[in-house]
Scaffold this motif. Structure first.
Motif: not given
Length: 836
Positions: A511-514, A531-535, A548-566
């Motif tokens: 998601f963008e930071w706007h 976990r989240a990162k900023v571009g 600039y500033g887009t936030i990225m949340i990877p699906v792998q290696n999170q404390k929530l499984n794929k569906t719970a994260l969604y």
């Protein structure tokens, strides 16, 4: 020795008079009173002025009056942040009470088309009387006790004539939370033997004082922005009734006497009709006569002004009403020495009570003239509006629907008609998306109010201002706006943009930071342990550009499984009103999602330094921003306890505007060590000087000595006052690639400024991500000398200190809760300081 004895006798007389005060001290003589109406003492347990009335007792008495008197109806219009009721009494004759809704509708018709059919000779006038919007200016609300009793209980032809011809909207406490806070202080420090010594603790309330509401806002600056519940309630009442006169009872310094409007003639907003001031002068004659009768000193047409429409005594002036400010020299407690003799609390109450009645007498006698003025105001406004033909303002932000919605919400609360574009349009190179933009036709009833909200003004008759000189709302919200002839579809009900997430992903979410509420979303994500990162640079993936500033949340290696994260991100998008996009690949045009140009973000633990030496307004605005807007925890650390505080708990510490040496040398050393160990210290306004002087921020300031030439002693105050930048709007160029500017789409940014602190730009251009342009003044007043200093200066600097960062803002990015346009600068400083 004789002189000392005489003073003791005088003090004893005053003290005795205070303890023996009765209701007769305030009430008009030779008037009979209905024995079935309870006096204040019978309900609250003490005489008016014997103790400071607490808000709960004030509420109890007003409710008892409404039960006992057919002249009074009462309503609760909501609650304050602390849960106190926001009451309004409607006071008029029993006959009018039985027909009150028809009277209201007829009164509103006076402001509409075809109002000439109404005969003002037969119409009641509407007067809104409000008290103690500053809680530690309590004589107003305490006078409300006596005034309400008089209106309910007085008998005879005079009161009958008044109530038959007047609808009184009676607001006993504009600021319930502040009044309660101050009453506690004054009463808990009251001695049995009253002591007028101004050094006594009674007259020196603890920080932050009772002036403000729960979040330490000055409610008397919120009539136009209406960001706070107390303001929202009274503005709804104002527009519901459109009163002809609105009074605002305040206090000023103890050595002052009593002030009533008009104020300084040269400081009236040019949008206010001249007849408004003429009628204000006519009303003032009644105040003078009444105060002469009781021997009270007073003054008028000095000090105060009618320029900023966000004040209670000026807001009515742009709405066809007449605002009246009263300022009473304050006893601040129960009894205090002053240049005018011993000032008692009952005396201050009596002056306020006296002008309550003089206002009503003026309203009764000038009733037809004032009603006709209101009709003429709107007739003339419609005539002005009709000349605009099909002109309108359009405002919006293609990347941020929320900021545009928040401004639209304010305008809708002021009964301004809004329209939605029929489709996406481009004007002067700016894109206005249908769902993110609003059209404001000029040709409508509240034409003058619209012009006041969009007003851009850089030339002034006077160079002194009691408050800010500019408040242009689209600048405050950092929105694109322009005049247009574009038409659209009328909006009956506003709705805020719904958040969304397009689908479940097995790879990543972006998601963008706007959008305004992106910090709220990021805080929810990080607080959940996700976990989240900023571009740090833009990229393109799966058909969409990311800034600039887009936030990225990877699906792998999170404390929530794929569906719970969604599911969690779906909820986050919904409550934060943002769009989250699922992507299925990390391969992009630009930086790939696995690039080192994506920086990992950490959950932030933020502290705010408050207490002695800190400006409570600034601190409260930051507290409110975190707590109310972004739903983020923020710890308030008192200056008196900082030496005992474990700073290592916090990732960022915010230091608002500071006076003097609020922090000891040991605290300074602790803060330095904390920054060196990785903390982020963020300072605002005068704190920039403190950061510089304590070697926390290495900057050079632009300064110029202001030497008076051909200035007389009489002109001295005006000369120095002209150098004050009390509040104006300036254009800054921004480097969008710098993390402090993530989320901003334009290359320039309107900045609110109310200091004369000018930082020289850093020799490295990339260290000046925000810099004032060569022609920076957008709206408001600044002296020519200070304007030269401002050009090319920088309002922001960030520097490393060990593993941490020190950040300085010369001005307030969170001004009065409605400066939405620069709120994100603080949030960027909190979340992204480590990559600056």
């Amino acid at each position: 020795m004789k002189k000392i004895t005489f003073l003791v006798i005088v003090f004893t007389q005053f003290i005795s008079g205070q303890n023996d005060i009765t209701l007769d001290y305030y009430l008009p003589q030779n008037v009979s009173y209905n024995a079935n109406i309870p006096t204040p003492k019978e309900i609250i347990g003490h005489e008016v002025g014997e103790w400071h009335v607490t808000h709960d007792k004030l509420v109890t008495y007003m409710k008892k009056l409404a039960e006992a008197s057919p002249r009074i109806s009462i309503e609760n219009r909501g609650t304050t942040y602390e849960g106190r009721p926001i009451l309004l009494l409607t006071v008029t004759s029993e006959k009018n009470q039985a027909n009150i809704e028809q009277i209201r509708q007829d009164h509103i018709r006076l402001t509409e088309n075809n109002s000439n059919a109404l005969n003002t000779d037969n119409m009641p006038i509407v007067v809104y009387q409000g008290f103690s919007i500053h809680g530690n200016e309590p004589s107003g609300s305490n006078a409300a006790l006596a005034a309400a009793y008089y209106l309910a209980a007085a008998e005879g032809n005079e009161i009958d004539n008044l109530l038959n011809n007047t609808i009184i909207l009676f607001d006993p406490s504009f600021n319930p939370d502040g009044l309660q806070r101050f009453a506690y202080w004054a009463n808990s420090n009251r001695s049995h033997v009253l002591n007028p010594d101004p050094n006594d603790r009674e007259y020196d309330e603890v920080w932050p004082g009772g002036r403000t509401n729960h979040y330490w806002f000055d409610l008397n600056r919120d009539w136009l922005p209406i960001q706070l519940p107390e303001s929202q309630a009274r503005i709804e009442s104002f527009h519901h009734w459109m009163p002809n006169i609105l009074t605002d009872h305040h206090e000023m310094g103890t050595n002052s006497t009593f002030f009533f409007q008009p104020g300084e003639p040269s400081r009236v907003n040019p949008l206010t009709p001249k007849m408004n001031q003429q009628l204000t002068k006519e009303i003032a004659k009644y105040h003078a006569k009444a105060l002469d009768k009781i021997g009270s000193l007073y003054y008028s047409e000095e000090d105060y002004d009618d320029f900023y429409y966000g004040k209670g005594s000026t807001f009515p002036d742009i709405n066809g009403s007449i605002g009246i400010l009263f300022e009473q020299g304050s006893s601040r407690g129960h009894l205090q020495e002053s240049e005018n003799g011993i000032l008692t609390f009952p005396f201050t109450i009596r002056n306020q009570f006296t002008t309550v009645l003089s206002t009503l007498e003026a309203a009764k006698n000038l009733r037809v003239d004032i009603l006709n003025y209101q009709r003429d105001f709107y007739t003339n406004a419609r005539s002005e509006a009709s000349k605009t033909k099909n002109k309108a303002y359009i405002f919006g932000d293609e990347k941020d629907a929320t900021k545009a919605y928040q401004l639209a919400k304010i305008m809708k609360s002021h009964l301004i008609d809004l329209y939605e574009p029929t489709g996406d349009i481009t004007i002067n190179g700016k894109d206005y998306k249908k769902e993110n933009s609003y059209i404001v036709p000029k040709n409508q009833k509240n034409h003058r109010l619209i012009e006041a909200m969009f007003d851009i003004r850089t030339k002034f008759e006077d160079s002194l201002f009691y408050d800010i000189s500019a408040w242009t709302f689209p600048y405050a919200f950092n929105l694109d706006f322009t005049e247009t002839t574009t038409t659209g579809n009328k909006i009956d009900h506003l709705s805020i943009k719904k958040g969304s997430i397009n689908k479940e992903s097995s790879y990543a979410y972006l998601f963008e930071w706007h959008e305004y509420y992106t910090p709220k979303a990021l805080n929810m994500i990080l607080s959940k342990g996700i976990r989240a990162k900023v571009g740090k640079t833009p990229f393109f993936v799966e058909g969409k550009d990311y800034d600039y500033g887009t936030i990225m949340i990877p699906v792998q290696n999170q404390k929530l499984n794929k569906t719970a994260l969604y599911n969690f991100l779906k909820k986050t998008a919904d409550v934060s009103h943002i769009d989250i996009t699922a992507v299925s690949t990390g391969l992009t045009t630009g930086i790939d999602l696995g690039s080192n140009d994506f920086e990992a973000l950490k959950n932030q633990k933020v502290a705010l330094i408050v207490g002695n030496g800190i400006t409570s307004y600034d601190a409260g605005e930051i507290w409110h921003l975190f707590d109310q807007q972004y739903n983020m925890q923020i710890s308030k650390l008192d200056t008196d306890n900082l030496n005992r505080t474990d700073l290592d708990r916090y990732t960022a510490i915010i230091l608002p505007n500071m006076r003097g040496n609020a922090l000891s040398s040991s605290i300074i050393n602790n803060l330095k060590e904390w920054v060196r160990n990785g903390g982020t210290l963020i300072g605002f306004r005068n704190t920039v000087n403190w950061l510089k002087n304590n070697d926390l921020l290495k900057i050079n300031l632009k300064e110029k000595e202001m030497t008076a030439r051909n200035i007389s002693f009489e002109q001295k105050e005006s000369f120095s006052g002209a150098q004050v930048t009390g509040g104006a709007i300036f254009e800054a160029r921004i480097d969008r690639s710098h993390p402090i500017n993530f989320g901003y789409k334009n290359k320039t940014l309107p900045m609110f400024r109310n200091t004369n602190i000018y930082i020289e730009p850093n020799e490295q251009s990339y260290n000046n991500p925000i810099q004032y342009t060569p022609k920076p003044l957008l709206s408001g007043y600044i002296s020519e000398e200070n304007l030269e200093l401002l050009k090319g200066s920088v309002p922001f600097q960030v520097q490393r200190l060990g593993r941490g960062r020190v950040i300085g803002f010369t001005d307030n990015t969170n001004f009065r809760a409605f400066w939405y346009g620069t709120n994100k600068l603080l949030m960027n400083a909190v979340f992204f300081s480590k990559i600056m």
